[in-house]
Design a protein around this motif. Structure first.
Motif, short mmCIF file in Angstrom:
data_model
loop_
_atom_site.label_atom_id
_atom_site.label_comp_id
_atom_site.label_asym_id
_atom_site.label_seq_id
_atom_site.Cartn_x
_atom_site.Cartn_y
_atom_site.Cartn_z
N CYS A 168 0.83 -1.20 0.00
CA CYS A 168 0.00 0.00 0.00
C CYS A 168 0.87 1.26 0.00
O CYS A 168 2.09 1.20 0.23
CB CYS A 168 -0.95 0.00 1.19
N SER A 169 0.24 2.40 -0.21
CA SER A 169 1.00 3.65 -0.34
C SER A 169 1.52 4.18 0.99
O SER A 169 2.31 5.12 1.00
CB SER A 169 0.12 4.71 -1.02
N GLU A 208 -6.45 3.64 1.59
CA GLU A 208 -6.66 3.52 0.15
C GLU A 208 -8.10 3.88 -0.24
O GLU A 208 -8.35 4.38 -1.34
CB GLU A 208 -6.33 2.10 -0.33
N SER A 221 -5.60 6.36 -5.46
CA SER A 221 -5.17 5.02 -5.06
C SER A 221 -4.97 4.12 -6.27
O SER A 221 -5.81 4.09 -7.19
CB SER A 221 -6.22 4.38 -4.14
#
Length: 465
Positions: free
Chosen positions: A97-98, A126, A132
């Motif tokens: 994930c970011s 997200e 996203s």
């Protein structure tokens, strides 16, 4: 949970805290104000962008599926054929994930009994992140707020429809654990990082819904054979794989490799037929608790009925009037606890063809039915000579048990049947009448859970008669 299983029930730290969900923000953050009018087309474009390879022989569709989106064979498929392959970079997890760097740095503060907090925080971020990477994938998720897990049923309805099945008790534990986890770990973390988590996602109700979604749509990668002593792997979201619906007699299976996850056909699939994965060997009470649906009787060949271990103790105590005998039975029970054969919250699990906890049940029946002299010798020698000679206790072998064992088992079954609000005949009458189609969806699902369990228990009654 078994290796091929999709999900695992959340077990967050016990505890509670006063919190009014009605005061939470809107549980649906609506992260995409201008959603794709054709989410399937958007998802397929995204698959091409991230290298998720879908066979031309399969199609993602709402048509011809048992529920919601599913996957259907465009052409006939043979065992071993690849249906799709998901590169590990396309998995949605705390590692991809970011905010992966933050989650890794703060992993010590995010420890919980469930082990799900990092993934849930990744999903919360997200969902409201404007750009996203997973937005086209998230667009295929069921609408939050419309999940049918019993945790979202009114408490009165849940208890009334599922009394005796074990589901209400499991849900109450979940709700308490979820609230404790949210209030003690998740909310403080989001408040400490307001630039990453908007007010729209700081909601206990939204968190409950995401827990249910992870229960129903996440996967756990199985441990290697030499890693059996390790904690289970954390759950992760697997695009495309979570589109497949479940039946016990499934025709596809997910395989794990270092580079990707591959869904492979396990039996012939005719053109136009739905492709089904397995969520593991799930009884109907587990399916409704964790996924919000059941398989109608008799389709679920993995269905089970539980006999609580303390119910067997209660059955053994019935009729005992002499205090010395009562004390002796409690001594036997305590010894079984030390052997880890029984526990105050454990259950003997009875399948449709075999006893899944056969060693525990055989040992318990034997010890509780021993004479005082036999029990003394058993304690001194920590065992006995005439052990059960079969590898497993098949249901058809129940009549071979000693008469005293069968009687104790029968008494335990009768006590278990008393925990339900209705009897088997009432359920049979409902299923076989026109009334069934007029029941609500929840009433139908709950009826199938109760009926399947009672059929197994009544089979035991016949075999112990």
């Amino acid at each position: 949970m078994a290796a091929p299983a999709k999900r695992s029930r959340v077990v967050a730290p016990a505890g509670s805290g006063e919190h009014d969900p009605a005061s939470d923000p809107d549980p649906d953050p609506d992260p995409d104000p201008d959603p794709d009018p054709d989410p399937v087309a958007g998802f397929l474009r995204w698959c091409g962008q991230v290298g998720l390879e879908l066979s031309p022989k399969v199609a993602v569709s709402r048509q011809g599926t048992v529920a919601g989106y599913g996957m259907v064979a465009r052409e006939s498929l043979q065992p071993g054929e690849l249906l799709f392959a998901v590169p590990r970079a396309a998995l949605l997890s705390p590692r991809t994930c970011s905010i992966r760097g933050l989650l890794e740095r703060e992993q010590g503060a995010l420890q919980s009994q469930s082990g799900w907090v990092p993934l849930l925080l990744a999903l919360l971020h997200e969902l409201q992140a404007p750009a996203s990477l997973w937005s086209p994938y998230l667009a295929l998720w069921p609408k939050l707020g419309q999940l049918e897990h019993p945790m979202f049923w009114p408490e009165e309805e849940r208890k009334r429809l599922l009394q005796g099945t074990g589901v209400p008790e499991a849900v109450e534990k979940d709700l308490s654990n979820i609230q404790s986890e949210y209030c003690s770990i998740v909310l403080p973390f989001m408040e400490a990082h307001p630039d990453l988590f908007s007010h729209r996602v700081r909601s206990l109700e939204l968190y409950r819904q995401l827990v249910a979604l992870v229960m129903a749509y996440s996967f756990q990668e199985p441990l290697e054979e030499d890693e059996d002593e390790k904690e289970p792997n954390s759950p992760l979201m697997v695009p495309a794989a979570d589109i497949l619906n479940h039946v016990a007699n499934h025709n596809a299976n997910l395989e794990y490799s270092p580079d990707c996850l591959r869904m492979v056909a396990t039996q012939p699939i005719p053109k136009g037929h739905e492709i089904f994965n397995t969520y593991g060997q799930m009884a109907n009470w587990q399916l409704i608790h964790m996924y919000g649906f059941v398989e109608p009787y008799p389709d679920n060949t993995d269905d089970t009925a539980d006999i609580q271990m303390v119910t067997v103790r209660e059955a053994a105590l019935q009729g005992i009037k002499v205090e010395a005998e009562r004390l002796l039975l409690h001594e036997r029970w305590d010894f079984l606890c030390k052997l880890e054969m029984v526990g105050e919250e454990g259950a003997f699990v009875i399948g449709r063809k075999e006893v899944l906890t056969d060693e525990e049940l055989i040992t318990t029946l034997k010890v509780l039915c021993m004479s005082a002299e036999e029990f003394t010798e058993f304690k001194d020698h920590s065992g006995w000579e005439d052990k059960w000679e079969e590898d497993s206790l098949m249901i058809t072998n129940i009549p071979r048990l000693k008469a005293s064992w069968k009687q104790l088992l029968r008494d335990s079954v009768l006590l278990t049947l008393q925990t339900y609000a209705t009897d088997l005949k009432t359920e049979q009458d409902l299923l076989s009448s026109e009334v069934y189609v007029k029941l609500s969806w929840r009433e139908q699902q709950a009826l199938q859970v109760r009926y399947g369990q009672k059929m197994i228990l009544h089979q035991l009654l016949e075999l112990t008669n």
